[in-house]
Design a protein around this motif. Structure first.
Motif, PDB file in Angstrom:
ATOM      1  N   MET A   1      -9.533  -4.474  -6.908  1.00 24.68           N
ATOM      2  CA  MET A   1      -9.018  -3.107  -6.794  1.00 24.68           C
ATOM      3  C   MET A   1      -9.702  -2.352  -5.653  1.00 24.68           C
ATOM      4  SD  MET A   1      -6.684  -2.602  -9.138  1.00 24.68           S
ATOM      5  CE  MET A   1      -6.601  -0.819  -9.273  1.00 24.68           C
ATOM      6  N   ASP A   2     -10.561  -3.031  -4.913  1.00 28.25           N
ATOM      7  CA  ASP A   2     -11.342  -2.358  -3.872  1.00 28.25           C
ATOM      8  C   ASP A   2     -10.718  -2.513  -2.486  1.00 28.25           C
ATOM      9  OD1 ASP A   2     -11.762  -5.032  -3.798  1.00 28.25           O
ATOM     10  OD2 ASP A   2     -13.950  -4.942  -3.628  1.00 28.25           O
ATOM     11  N   GLU A   3      -9.456  -2.955  -2.439  1.00 28.24           N
ATOM     12  CA  GLU A   3      -8.743  -3.037  -1.170  1.00 28.24           C
ATOM     13  C   GLU A   3      -7.479  -2.187  -1.259  1.00 28.24           C
ATOM     14  OE1 GLU A   3      -8.370  -7.072   0.253  1.00 28.24           O
ATOM     15  OE2 GLU A   3     -10.223  -7.652  -0.773  1.00 28.24           O
ATOM     16  N   ALA A   4      -6.629  -2.240  -0.244  1.00 19.43           N
ATOM     17  CA  ALA A   4      -5.477  -1.321  -0.175  1.00 19.43           C
ATOM     18  C   ALA A   4      -4.547  -1.456  -1.372  1.00 19.43           C
ATOM     19  CB  ALA A   4      -4.702  -1.564   1.121  1.00 19.43           C
ATOM     20  N   THR A   5      -4.301  -2.705  -1.789  1.00 17.41           N
ATOM     21  CA  THR A   5      -3.347  -2.964  -2.871  1.00 17.41           C
ATOM     22  C   THR A   5      -3.979  -3.895  -3.899  1.00 17.41           C
ATOM     23  OG1 THR A   5      -1.575  -2.848  -1.229  1.00 17.41           O
ATOM     24  CG2 THR A   5      -0.992  -3.721  -3.375  1.00 17.41           C
ATOM     25  N   PRO A   6      -3.796  -3.645  -5.190  1.00 16.44           N
ATOM     26  CA  PRO A   6      -4.337  -4.552  -6.213  1.00 16.44           C
ATOM     27  C   PRO A   6      -3.778  -5.964  -6.033  1.00 16.44           C
ATOM     28  CG  PRO A   6      -3.562  -2.511  -7.209  1.00 16.44           C
ATOM     29  CD  PRO A   6      -3.101  -2.491  -5.793  1.00 16.44           C
ATOM     30  N   HIS A   7      -4.657  -6.960  -6.116  1.00 18.45           N
ATOM     31  CA  HIS A   7      -4.196  -8.341  -6.011  1.00 18.45           C
ATOM     32  C   HIS A   7      -5.118  -9.252  -6.808  1.00 18.45           C
ATOM     33  CE1 HIS A   7      -6.960  -7.622  -2.631  1.00 18.45           C
ATOM     34  NE2 HIS A   7      -7.316  -8.888  -2.756  1.00 18.45           N
ATOM     35  N   LEU A   8      -4.562 -10.404  -7.153  1.00 19.89           N
ATOM     36  CA  LEU A   8      -5.243 -11.333  -8.049  1.00 19.89           C
ATOM     37  C   LEU A   8      -5.478 -12.659  -7.338  1.00 19.89           C
ATOM     38  CD1 LEU A   8      -6.124 -11.948 -11.041  1.00 19.89           C
ATOM     39  CD2 LEU A   8      -3.760 -12.684 -11.433  1.00 19.89           C
ATOM     40  N   HIS A   9      -6.729 -13.150  -7.377  1.00 17.57           N
ATOM     41  CA  HIS A   9      -7.081 -14.466  -6.829  1.00 17.57           C
ATOM     42  C   HIS A   9      -7.341 -15.418  -7.993  1.00 17.57           C
ATOM     43  CE1 HIS A   9      -7.870 -13.423  -2.510  1.00 17.57           C
ATOM     44  NE2 HIS A   9      -7.942 -12.219  -3.042  1.00 17.57           N
TER      45      HIS A   9
ATOM     46  N   LYS B   1       0.811  -1.220   0.000  1.00 18.54           N
ATOM     47  CA  LYS B   1       0.000   0.000   0.000  1.00 18.54           C
ATOM     48  C   LYS B   1       0.843   1.269   0.000  1.00 18.54           C
ATOM     49  CE  LYS B   1      -0.592   0.073   5.040  1.00 18.54           C
ATOM     50  NZ  LYS B   1      -1.575   0.056   6.142  1.00 18.54           N
ATOM     51  N   GLU B   2       2.137   1.124   0.350  1.00 18.95           N
ATOM     52  CA  GLU B   2       3.012   2.295   0.364  1.00 18.95           C
ATOM     53  C   GLU B   2       3.441   2.703  -1.041  1.00 18.95           C
ATOM     54  OE1 GLU B   2       3.526   3.948   3.074  1.00 18.95           O
ATOM     55  OE2 GLU B   2       2.451   2.490   4.306  1.00 18.95           O
ATOM     56  N   ASN B   3       3.677   1.699  -1.916  1.00 21.44           N
ATOM     57  CA  ASN B   3       4.177   2.038  -3.254  1.00 21.44           C
ATOM     58  C   ASN B   3       3.250   1.614  -4.389  1.00 21.44           C
ATOM     59  OD1 ASN B   3       4.664  -0.785  -3.386  1.00 21.44           O
ATOM     60  ND2 ASN B   3       6.716  -0.492  -2.537  1.00 21.44           N
ATOM     61  N   MET B   4       2.202   0.827  -4.083  1.00 24.09           N
ATOM     62  CA  MET B   4       1.279   0.389  -5.131  1.00 24.09           C
ATOM     63  C   MET B   4      -0.170   0.498  -4.646  1.00 24.09           C
ATOM     64  SD  MET B   4       2.489  -0.622  -8.110  1.00 24.09           S
ATOM     65  CE  MET B   4       4.111  -0.895  -8.848  1.00 24.09           C
ATOM     66  N   SER B   5      -0.488   1.596  -4.029  1.00 24.28           N
ATOM     67  CA  SER B   5      -1.844   1.786  -3.525  1.00 24.28           C
ATOM     68  C   SER B   5      -2.850   1.683  -4.668  1.00 24.28           C
ATOM     69  CB  SER B   5      -1.959   3.156  -2.852  1.00 24.28           C
ATOM     70  OG  SER B   5      -3.304   3.457  -2.564  1.00 24.28           O
ATOM     71  N   ALA B   6      -3.972   1.030  -4.396  1.00 25.07           N
ATOM     72  CA  ALA B   6      -4.975   0.814  -5.440  1.00 25.07           C
ATOM     73  C   ALA B   6      -5.505   2.118  -6.014  1.00 25.07           C
ATOM     74  CB  ALA B   6      -6.126  -0.018  -4.869  1.00 25.07           C
ATOM     75  N   GLU B   7      -5.481   3.185  -5.229  1.00 26.06           N
ATOM     76  CA  GLU B   7      -6.035   4.457  -5.683  1.00 26.06           C
ATOM     77  C   GLU B   7      -5.013   5.337  -6.387  1.00 26.06           C
ATOM     78  OE1 GLU B   7      -7.736   6.282  -2.285  1.00 26.06           O
ATOM     79  OE2 GLU B   7      -9.339   4.798  -2.056  1.00 26.06           O
ATOM     80  N   SER B   8      -3.769   4.887  -6.459  1.00 30.01           N
ATOM     81  CA  SER B   8      -2.713   5.701  -7.059  1.00 30.01           C
ATOM     82  C   SER B   8      -2.497   5.326  -8.525  1.00 30.01           C
ATOM     83  CB  SER B   8      -1.402   5.509  -6.287  1.00 30.01           C
ATOM     84  OG  SER B   8      -0.917   4.190  -6.473  1.00 30.01           O
ATOM     85  N   GLU B   9      -1.644   6.115  -9.183  1.00 31.83           N
ATOM     86  CA  GLU B   9      -1.285   5.819 -10.575  1.00 31.83           C
ATOM     87  C   GLU B   9      -0.538   4.495 -10.663  1.00 31.83           C
ATOM     88  OE1 GLU B   9       1.331   7.854 -14.205  1.00 31.83           O
ATOM     89  OE2 GLU B   9       0.750   9.032 -12.446  1.00 31.83           O
TER      90      GLU B   9
ATOM     91  N   GLY C   1      -1.038   2.015  -8.727  1.00 38.04           N
ATOM     92  CA  GLY C   1      -2.046   0.974  -8.572  1.00 38.04           C
ATOM     93  C   GLY C   1      -2.692   0.621  -9.900  1.00 38.04           C
ATOM     94  N   THR C   2      -2.911   1.626 -10.724  1.00 34.04           N
ATOM     95  CA  THR C   2      -3.458   1.379 -12.065  1.00 34.04           C
ATOM     96  C   THR C   2      -2.481   0.562 -12.901  1.00 34.04           C
ATOM     97  OG1 THR C   2      -4.650   3.485 -11.952  1.00 34.04           O
ATOM     98  CG2 THR C   2      -4.367   2.489 -14.132  1.00 34.04           C
ATOM     99  N   LEU C   3      -1.196   0.874 -12.759  1.00 39.93           N
ATOM    100  CA  LEU C   3      -0.173   0.105 -13.473  1.00 39.93           C
ATOM    101  C   LEU C   3      -0.143  -1.339 -12.972  1.00 39.93           C
ATOM    102  CD1 LEU C   3       2.226  -0.100 -15.416  1.00 39.93           C
ATOM    103  CD2 LEU C   3       3.697   0.773 -13.587  1.00 39.93           C
ATOM    104  N   ALA C   4      -0.268  -1.521 -11.655  1.00 42.84           N
ATOM    105  CA  ALA C   4      -0.288  -2.873 -11.088  1.00 42.84           C
ATOM    106  C   ALA C   4      -1.479  -3.662 -11.637  1.00 42.84           C
ATOM    107  CB  ALA C   4      -0.361  -2.798  -9.564  1.00 42.84           C
ATOM    108  N   ARG C   5      -2.608  -3.006 -11.770  1.00 44.48           N
ATOM    109  CA  ARG C   5      -3.807  -3.651 -12.339  1.00 44.48           C
ATOM    110  C   ARG C   5      -3.529  -4.121 -13.758  1.00 44.48           C
ATOM    111  NH1 ARG C   5      -8.287  -2.140 -15.502  1.00 44.48           N
ATOM    112  NH2 ARG C   5     -10.298  -3.016 -14.808  1.00 44.48           N
ATOM    113  N   GLN C   6      -2.879  -3.272 -14.543  1.00 44.55           N
ATOM    114  CA  GLN C   6      -2.564  -3.624 -15.931  1.00 44.55           C
ATOM    115  C   GLN C   6      -1.604  -4.812 -15.995  1.00 44.55           C
ATOM    116  OE1 GLN C   6      -0.969  -0.317 -18.132  1.00 44.55           O
ATOM    117  NE2 GLN C   6      -0.547  -1.531 -19.970  1.00 44.55           N
ATOM    118  N   ILE C   7      -0.611  -4.826 -15.104  1.00 38.67           N
ATOM    119  CA  ILE C   7       0.376  -5.911 -15.090  1.00 38.67           C
ATOM    120  C   ILE C   7      -0.278  -7.232 -14.682  1.00 38.67           C
ATOM    121  CG2 ILE C   7       2.438  -6.777 -13.903  1.00 38.67           C
ATOM    122  CD1 ILE C   7       3.375  -3.843 -13.727  1.00 38.67           C
ATOM    123  N   LEU C   8      -1.080  -7.196 -13.617  1.00 42.65           N
ATOM    124  CA  LEU C   8      -1.741  -8.416 -13.151  1.00 42.65           C
ATOM    125  C   LEU C   8      -2.714  -8.949 -14.201  1.00 42.65           C
ATOM    126  CD1 LEU C   8      -2.412  -7.438  -9.424  1.00 42.65           C
ATOM    127  CD2 LEU C   8      -0.832  -9.202 -10.241  1.00 42.65           C
ATOM    128  N   ASP C   9      -3.387  -8.041 -14.880  1.00 40.24           N
ATOM    129  CA  ASP C   9      -4.315  -8.458 -15.935  1.00 40.24           C
ATOM    130  C   ASP C   9      -3.557  -9.142 -17.077  1.00 40.24           C
ATOM    131  OD1 ASP C   9      -6.961  -8.359 -17.381  1.00 40.24           O
ATOM    132  OD2 ASP C   9      -5.759  -7.120 -18.731  1.00 40.24           O
TER     133      ASP C   9
END
Length: 357
Positions: free
Chosen positions: A105-113, A65-73, A75-83
């Motif tokens: 994307m609705d929690e502190a950090t983007p994650h994939l289940h 959440k410090e460097n990849m917060s879901a609400e940050s830019e 976090g958007t990049l992390a979403r793209q990578i995980l996708d």
């Protein structure tokens, strides 16, 4: 941020079991001559089994959440990578049937289940198509070794590497935390040896630089001595102790000579004798120091060049080792070791053939 979530699939697990195992279950039951050996519900059998789980889950997250917060830019990049990573998951893992996958994307950090059912085909025991994590991963090239090097650990490492490849394409480097390879690869060993050589050379360079500095200081002392000689010259020319006084009116030449001239001449003789002795000694030392200093300078230059070459080689080995480590993580230790063994055997055969000609 719930609207940014991605639901890739969400099939009922019982439906997936029917699709995967119903045909194999029928073939198995048809072979049974005793009713108590027949399996009525394969999902319930696995669910109550102590050997296999009905499904497995993989959870992946980039950063925190410090460097990849879901609400940050980021976090958007992390979403793209995980996708992008997930899009290739099923192709990489044909023996793992994914029935539920969600990017949150609705929690502190983007994650994939990712939830999946591992299965193997062509089994000679039980159902010919059945649930088996060990055999499913083995079919994908992950063969268990030591307790810490299980099929699961190898596979997870390979999936992390697959994610790392995607991250690198987006300019993010995977930082390994809390991991340590006990056994060094050949490239690791070479890199360590080069680092030892570089450290030894650097120590030697420091030592030679210290010697060089000492020599430079001694030469500087000689320069100071030269200035002292100039001061002495001025003292001889103008200092009262080296000047003859005017004779008094009643003093005879003999008395003047005895009282003033002879003592002055004696002082000059002593001074000149001392100066000559020190001069020749200093001149000899000066020449020897210059020779030593020149040798040290050349040796220092040589060591610097060797150090530069070793540093370049170490950099190259570090890059090769990074590629080598990625290959091991992606394809698994067993596959890479097998390829290396084949390469060594081929090289040995060529060498034997050359000798026999």
């Amino acid at each position: 941020m719930a609207f940014n979530n991605i639901d890739y699939c969400n099939e009922p697990i019982r439906k997936v079991y029917h699709e995967l195992f119903d045909d194999a279950l029928k073939r198995y039951n048809d072979r049974q001559t005793r009713a108590d050996r027949k399996i009525e519900n394969y999902y319930e059998k696995i669910r109550s089994s102590k050997q296999e789980k009905p499904f497995h889950e993989l959870i992946l997250q980039i950063g925190d959440k410090e460097n990849m917060s879901a609400e940050s830019e980021n976090g958007t990049l992390a979403r793209q990578i995980l996708d992008e990573y997930y899009r290739g998951f099923q192709e990489r893992n044909p023996q793992l049937k994914v029935f539920s996958a969600h990017l949150h994307m609705d929690e502190a950090t983007p994650h994939l289940h990712i939830d999946f059912v591992p299965f193997t085909t062509g089994s000679k025991r039980g159902l010919d198509t059945r649930v088996s994590l060990k055999q499913a991963l083995a079919a994908q090239g992950f063969k268990g070794g030591t307790r810490g090097d299980t099929e699961w650990n190898q596979w997870v490492s390979a999936e992390k590497s697959a994610l790392a490849f995607v991250m690198e394409r987006h300019g993010i480097e995977w930082e390994h935390k809390g991991t340590h390879e006990k056994h060094l690869s050949v490239l690791d060993y070479k890199k360590q040896e080069r680092e030892k050589e570089i450290n030894a050379l650097e120590d030697k360079l420091v030592e030679k630089k210290d010697e060089f500095r000492v020599m430079a200081d001694r030469i500087k002392n000689f320069d100071n001595g030269e200035r002292a000689l100039q001061n002495l010259d001025e003292s001889i020319m103008n200092g009262p102790e080296y000047q003859l006084p005017e004779p008094s009116a009643m003093m005879s030449a003999r008395s003047y000579k005895t009282k003033f001239v002879e003592p002055l001449v004696a002082r000059f003789k002593s001074l000149i004798s001392t100066l000559f002795a020190r001069y020749f000694k200093a001149l000899d030392s000066y020449h020897r120091l210059n020779i030593t200093n020149g040798n040290l300078y050349r040796e220092n230059e040589k060591l610097s060049k060797i150090n530069g070459k070793l540093t370049e080689e170490n950099t190259r080995l570090r890059a090769e080792n990074k590629d080598y480590s990625l290959l091991r993580r992606v394809f698994g230790h067993k596959q890479i070791d097998s390829l290396l063994e084949q390469a060594r055997n081929l090289k040995g055969q060529k060498r034997d053939y050359t000798r026999s000609r």
